[in-house]
Enzyme design. Sequence first.
Site, PDB file in Angstrom:
ATOM      1  N   ASP A  60     -19.655 -44.173 -63.653  1.00  0.00           N
ATOM      2  CA  ASP A  60     -18.710 -44.269 -64.768  1.00  0.00           C
ATOM      3  C   ASP A  60     -19.434 -43.860 -66.042  1.00  0.00           C
ATOM      4  O   ASP A  60     -20.501 -44.406 -66.353  1.00  0.00           O
ATOM      5  CB  ASP A  60     -18.173 -45.689 -64.900  1.00  0.00           C
ATOM      6  CG  ASP A  60     -17.343 -46.113 -63.700  1.00  0.00           C
ATOM      7  OD1 ASP A  60     -16.824 -45.215 -62.999  1.00  0.00           O
ATOM      8  OD2 ASP A  60     -17.225 -47.323 -63.450  1.00  0.00           O
TER       9      ASP A  60
ATOM     10  N   HIS B 225     -21.057 -45.287 -57.170  1.00  0.00           N
ATOM     11  CA  HIS B 225     -20.181 -46.073 -56.309  1.00  0.00           C
ATOM     12  C   HIS B 225     -19.037 -45.212 -55.788  1.00  0.00           C
ATOM     13  O   HIS B 225     -18.798 -44.102 -56.262  1.00  0.00           O
ATOM     14  CB  HIS B 225     -19.648 -47.312 -57.058  1.00  0.00           C
ATOM     15  CG  HIS B 225     -18.998 -47.007 -58.371  1.00  0.00           C
ATOM     16  ND1 HIS B 225     -19.709 -46.649 -59.501  1.00  0.00           N
ATOM     17  CD2 HIS B 225     -17.689 -47.001 -58.750  1.00  0.00           C
ATOM     18  CE1 HIS B 225     -18.888 -46.454 -60.511  1.00  0.00           C
ATOM     19  NE2 HIS B 225     -17.647 -46.652 -60.076  1.00  0.00           N
TER      20      HIS B 225
ATOM     21  N   HIS C 143     -19.443 -41.413 -57.507  1.00  0.00           N
ATOM     22  CA  HIS C 143     -19.500 -41.076 -58.929  1.00  0.00           C
ATOM     23  C   HIS C 143     -20.168 -42.216 -59.700  1.00  0.00           C
ATOM     24  O   HIS C 143     -20.378 -43.306 -59.161  1.00  0.00           O
ATOM     25  CB  HIS C 143     -18.089 -40.846 -59.497  1.00  0.00           C
ATOM     26  CG  HIS C 143     -17.230 -42.073 -59.480  1.00  0.00           C
ATOM     27  ND1 HIS C 143     -16.702 -42.605 -58.313  1.00  0.00           N
ATOM     28  CD2 HIS C 143     -16.801 -42.897 -60.478  1.00  0.00           C
ATOM     29  CE1 HIS C 143     -15.998 -43.685 -58.591  1.00  0.00           C
ATOM     30  NE2 HIS C 143     -16.047 -43.895 -59.906  1.00  0.00           N
TER      31      HIS C 143
ATOM     32  N   ARG D 239      -5.491 -51.128 -50.585  1.00  0.00           N
ATOM     33  CA  ARG D 239      -6.347 -51.691 -51.626  1.00  0.00           C
ATOM     34  C   ARG D 239      -5.753 -51.342 -52.984  1.00  0.00           C
ATOM     35  O   ARG D 239      -5.347 -50.191 -53.218  1.00  0.00           O
ATOM     36  CB  ARG D 239      -7.770 -51.132 -51.526  1.00  0.00           C
ATOM     37  CG  ARG D 239      -8.700 -51.578 -52.668  1.00  0.00           C
ATOM     38  CD  ARG D 239     -10.088 -50.960 -52.530  1.00  0.00           C
ATOM     39  NE  ARG D 239     -10.881 -51.157 -53.724  1.00  0.00           N
ATOM     40  CZ  ARG D 239     -11.642 -52.228 -53.950  1.00  0.00           C
ATOM     41  NH1 ARG D 239     -11.711 -53.174 -53.046  1.00  0.00           N
ATOM     42  NH2 ARG D 239     -12.326 -52.336 -55.068  1.00  0.00           N
TER      43      ARG D 239
END
Length: 310
Positions: A182, A238, A180, A248
């Site tokens: 941002d 990303h 996607h 994570r």
Amino acid sequence: MKMEKIRDDIEVPIIDLSNRSEASKQIIKACEELGFFKVINHGVPQEIISQIEEEARAFFSKPGSEKMRAGPPNPYGYGCKNIGLKGDVGEVEYLLLHPNSPFLSTHSDHFRCAAMGYVEAVKKLACEILDVMVEGLVGPDPNPKRSSVLSRLIRDSESDSILRFNHYPPSDGRIGFGEHTDPQILTLLRSNGAQGLQISVEDGVWVPVSPHPHSAFCVNVGDVLQVMTNGRFMSVRHRVAVQSYKSRMSMAYFAAPPLHATIGCLPGLATAEKPALFRSFSWGEYKEAAFTRRLGDSRLNLFTLLSQDN
């Protein structure tokens, strides 16, 4: 089937903000070539970072029933796996907070204080980076109103910025958060040092972003900034690939203008040779369109709707 390639020979720029004039040049270059960079000597105290990281770890370690008390994310709160309005699924649980009021009734006083301190610090950093960008694009300007043309959108009391915590449990290499861009102006990201973040430098080619040993922030260009720079900066695609050996956790501050703010090309960046590529629009208009896409859908469709030819 789209073939993918991982490239580990591309280095993400690490930019020292203590040297403003040099940082300005490096940021412009990074935004044009990758739409992504890291910053060090950023002024955010390690104590503030450590406090919010500890509170976030404590939250995600709670039993699911307790975490659910902070949800669903409508629009702020706790969510798990279903990370898109159309049902995009990823191996992630998350917490969404509004930076102007980063509180949910389920949070402790310690969490609230840590969130307030962190939001204040990363907001200040985002504004500094945006001011350095403007200086690099159009040169130093003694008029504060012109030099802060981007940062004042973030400082606005009605800014639509978001603070998001993501937690990716260990998995067998599955995608934790799909491909996607941002939609906002700028994203500041911190993680716990686990691998997984990847950026796309061209279709089907992914570059792993290695964790930085010091307290660096990752910074990426959003869709709005690409529009405001008339396509000069690149809004980077990303994703996050989950690791099998370590969970994570990341904290993302999405710097966004108020919903009613008019978005258009910055003064001086449209010329006779390169006229404005996009018509003006409101952030609310673009946000509504952007958040009804599935992850991975072409952003070009949105940009086409906003182009001057339509």
